[in-house]
Design a protein around this motif. Structure first.
Motif, PDB file in Angstrom:
ATOM      1  N   ILE A  16       4.954   0.686  30.872  1.00 34.89           N
ATOM      2  CA  ILE A  16       5.284  -0.073  32.087  1.00 34.89           C
ATOM      3  C   ILE A  16       4.057  -0.791  32.628  1.00 34.89           C
ATOM      4  N   VAL A  17       2.937  -0.098  32.680  1.00 29.21           N
ATOM      5  CA  VAL A  17       1.688  -0.719  33.137  1.00 29.21           C
ATOM      6  C   VAL A  17       1.289  -1.866  32.209  1.00 29.21           C
ATOM      7  N   ALA A  18       1.484  -1.658  30.895  1.00 24.68           N
ATOM      8  CA  ALA A  18       1.146  -2.706  29.930  1.00 24.68           C
ATOM      9  C   ALA A  18       2.022  -3.936  30.116  1.00 24.68           C
ATOM     10  N   ILE A  19       3.302  -3.741  30.416  1.00 18.79           N
ATOM     11  CA  ILE A  19       4.204  -4.872  30.642  1.00 18.79           C
ATOM     12  C   ILE A  19       3.776  -5.646  31.884  1.00 18.79           C
ATOM     13  N   VAL A  20       3.404  -4.933  32.939  1.00 19.25           N
ATOM     14  CA  VAL A  20       2.893  -5.601  34.139  1.00 19.25           C
ATOM     15  C   VAL A  20       1.607  -6.353  33.812  1.00 19.25           C
ATOM     16  N   ALA A  21       0.750  -5.737  32.985  1.00 23.57           N
ATOM     17  CA  ALA A  21      -0.495  -6.394  32.583  1.00 23.57           C
ATOM     18  C   ALA A  21      -0.208  -7.666  31.792  1.00 23.57           C
ATOM     19  N   ALA A  22       0.852  -7.642  30.974  1.00 22.23           N
ATOM     20  CA  ALA A  22       1.214  -8.838  30.210  1.00 22.23           C
ATOM     21  C   ALA A  22       1.583  -9.983  31.149  1.00 22.23           C
ATOM     22  N   ARG A  23       2.297  -9.656  32.221  1.00 25.78           N
ATOM     23  CA  ARG A  23       2.655 -10.679  33.195  1.00 25.78           C
ATOM     24  C   ARG A  23       1.419 -11.228  33.900  1.00 25.78           C
ATOM     25  N   ILE A  24       0.511 -10.345  34.261  1.00 22.91           N
ATOM     26  CA  ILE A  24      -0.734 -10.777  34.909  1.00 22.91           C
ATOM     27  C   ILE A  24      -1.541 -11.650  33.957  1.00 22.91           C
ATOM     28  N   GLY A  25      -1.607 -11.237  32.694  1.00 21.06           N
ATOM     29  CA  GLY A  25      -2.355 -12.008  31.712  1.00 21.06           C
ATOM     30  C   GLY A  25      -1.772 -13.393  31.519  1.00 21.06           C
ATOM     31  N   ALA A  26      -0.441 -13.498  31.532  1.00 22.43           N
ATOM     32  CA  ALA A  26       0.197 -14.803  31.358  1.00 22.43           C
ATOM     33  C   ALA A  26      -0.154 -15.737  32.509  1.00 22.43           C
ATOM     34  N   ARG A  27      -0.190 -15.201  33.724  1.00 21.94           N
ATOM     35  CA  ARG A  27      -0.526 -16.028  34.886  1.00 21.94           C
ATOM     36  C   ARG A  27      -1.995 -16.445  34.872  1.00 21.94           C
ATOM     37  N   ALA A  28      -2.862 -15.543  34.390  1.00 20.59           N
ATOM     38  CA  ALA A  28      -4.301 -15.826  34.398  1.00 20.59           C
ATOM     39  C   ALA A  28      -4.736 -16.629  33.190  1.00 20.59           C
ATOM     40  N   GLY A  29      -3.836 -16.806  32.215  1.00 17.34           N
ATOM     41  CA  GLY A  29      -4.189 -17.545  31.010  1.00 17.34           C
ATOM     42  C   GLY A  29      -4.962 -16.724  30.002  1.00 17.34           C
ATOM     43  N   LEU A  30      -5.032 -15.402  30.191  1.00 12.97           N
ATOM     44  CA  LEU A  30      -5.728 -14.520  29.265  1.00 12.97           C
ATOM     45  C   LEU A  30      -4.730 -13.849  28.333  1.00 12.97           C
ATOM     46  N   PRO A  31      -5.127 -13.584  27.082  1.00 12.47           N
ATOM     47  CA  PRO A  31      -4.243 -12.829  26.206  1.00 12.47           C
ATOM     48  C   PRO A  31      -4.011 -11.434  26.775  1.00 12.47           C
ATOM     49  N   SER A  32      -2.765 -11.074  26.950  1.00 15.71           N
ATOM     50  CA  SER A  32      -2.458  -9.755  27.506  1.00 15.71           C
ATOM     51  C   SER A  32      -2.957  -8.639  26.598  1.00 15.71           C
ATOM     52  N   LEU A  33      -3.206  -8.974  25.318  1.00 16.33           N
ATOM     53  CA  LEU A  33      -3.685  -7.965  24.382  1.00 16.33           C
ATOM     54  C   LEU A  33      -5.014  -7.364  24.850  1.00 16.33           C
TER      55      LEU A  33
END
Length: 500
Positions: A16-33
């Motif tokens: 769940i935390v990783a999925i939220v991080a993926a959303r944050i990464g998409a907004r920031a332009g960073l690879p969520s990986l």
């Protein structure tokens, strides 16, 4: 005994935390990986104290995750997008890798003062591009299909030779030399790559024939069958001493581009499984890492090696590989900058770690810093670089999404076509589609209202069209719809009735 309840709770929280991080990464332009990697570090011994230092297990789990990621990449890649770039990608994945490894070895040995085999391993583990990073980042950048296809195909193919190279170099570093010298090594790599591709293509063709003819009791079994068959190709490739990574990618590519039922469902399913594999892989690698162990010397080596690879070795390898293909200079520059590194270098670094190669821990720390720094540098700037090179087309039409279900009793297929934002199907009348004979648009679902369309009914963005077509005409129908989606109502039939 294993506390399964607590394990499932912690695992669910991490995902769940990783999925939220993926959303944050998409907004920031960073690879969520990278955020997943950071999550693993937070959970590790430098954060919450979870200890994980089993290099053998990390290597096995890493390889398993890469198999799933490559299968997902193949199943979701359109052959039409990469067909014209396949040969270039193959050269980049072999000749380009060889040039990059050679240059990096020389730089590491003569400039950085590394031990010879650590320099070889540094070049080998950092030269390949990462499929997970390329697939997750590039598919959101509107660059030409051929250019994106070359990068995607390269990232899918270059794991095979580099895994073998790192394994053999690790063996030599601990006193187990291979026979035949450099020539024998190159020959073995090419042989295993060719054999792996052959196994993948053969099993891919067989899988297509089986899945076309077997009526499974549930639509949910089709995506599972496709994914498992691709993994089966990896296992068969490894069993016959061919490249399993080449086999799984080739097999998945064939399955993903065949006329199989429920392709959209298959794509959604494997994308979800691919995300799970990526989350698990990067969190595990974050657990394996020890930020407190990283020295200033390792950081300096990582930065200098990354600068040399990014601005010298990668551009030279792209230039030499592209010489015979008349690739425009702008495309070569983008190919050079878009050589993203992610999980693959870190996973490859676990090979010498598990083999107890002298200096392997230092190498792992260098690669970790290298991946973090240069992925943060390159991935967010890809749209900017593409725009400065004149390669981005923000107005490019989006492809329609086509889902297919078989109507076995009448030898026909029911196609569910979604009209996305930007598609040039919007505004086209039903009568202007000029679909093949006996193919009809039976229903339009607009919002929540279904209705039977008249020939003068105009298609709108967001519409879902239900199209019934004879099985023999399905591919032509789909090509026609995609052609209008890209070129508008004036798109014409070419090549014996197929859309361009």
């Amino acid at each position: 005994m294993i506390d399964l309840d607590r394990l499932l709770l912690v695992g669910a929280v991490v995902v769940i935390v990783a999925i939220v991080a993926a959303r944050i990464g998409a907004r920031a332009g960073l690879p969520s990986l990278l955020l997943f990697l950071g999550l693993g570090m937070v959970l590790g011994e430098s954060g919450f104290g979870v200890r994980f230092d089993d290099a053998d297990l990390a290597r096995a789990l890493g390889f398993g995750a890469l198999v799933i990621i490559l299968a997902e990449g193949g199943l979701t890649t359109r052959w039409a997008d990469i067909r014209s770039s396949t040969l270039l990608a193959l050269v980049l994945a072999t000749v380009g890798i060889g040039i990059s490894v050679g240059l990096m070895t020389a730089f590491g040995y003569y400039v950085l003062g590394l031990d010879l085999w650590i320099a070889v391993l540094l070049g080998a583990v950092t030269s390949p591009t990462d499929a997970a990073a390329v697939f997750s980042v590039l598919r959101h950048v509107p660059i030409p299909h051929a250019l994106r296809g070359a990068l995607e195909a390269e990232s899918g193919l270059n794991d095979a030779p580099t895994v073998l190279l790192v394994s053999l170099a690790s063996a030599v570093a601990i006193g187990q030399p291979t026979h035949g010298g450099v020539a024998g090594l190159v020959g073995l790599i090419l042989l295993e790559l060719a054999a792996g591709l052959a196994v993948g293509v053969g099993l891919g063709w067989l899988g297509v024939q089986i899945l076309r003819r077997v009526a499974l009791p549930s639509s949910g079994l089709y995506p599972l069958a496709a994914l498992v068959w691709a993994v089966f190709a990896y296992g068969m490739g490894a069993l016959v001493h061919a490249s399993g990574f080449a086999a799984v990618y080739a097999c998945a590519l064939m399955l993903g581009n065949a006329q199989l039922p429920h392709r959209t469902a298959t794509r959604s399913f494997v994308e979800g499984i691919g995300w799970i594999a990526q989350i698990g892989l990067f969190v595990m690698l974050g657990l394996l890492a020890s930020p407190g162990r990283v020295t200033l010397y390792a950081v300096v080596v990582a930065v200098l090696a990354g600068v040399f690879l990014t601005f010298v070795a990668r551009p030279l390898s792209v230039w030499v590989s592209a010489v015979g293909f008349r690739v425009p200079v702008r495309h070569q520059l983008f190919l050079s900058w878009a050589g993203l590194r992610g999980a693959v270098p870190i996973v490859l670094a676990t090979i010498p770690l598990s083999e107890d190669v002298p200096g392997a821990v230092f190498l792992f720390d260098v690669v970790l810093v290298f991946v973090i720094v240069f992925t943060c540098l390159q991935a967010p700037t890809l749209p900017f670089v593409g725009r400065r090179l004149g390669l981005l087309d923000d107005r490019a039409a989006s492809d329609v999404e086509v889902e297919v279900a078989p109507l076995d009793r009448i030898s026909a297929d029911l196609m569910q076509v979604r009209i996305p934002e930007g598609s040039r199907l919007a505004g086209v009348e039903i009568g202007e589609l000029r679909l093949p004979q006996h193919t009809v648009v039976t229903l339009i679902i607009r919002g929540s209202q279904p209705f039977n369309p008249a020939p003068r009914e105009r298609i709108r963005v967001g519409d879902e069209l239900l199209v019934v077509t004879p099985t023999a005409q399905r591919e032509v129908t789909e090509d026609r719809l995609r052609a209008i989606g890209r070129g508008g109502r004036l798109a014409r039939w070419r090549d014996g009735g197929r859309a361009p």
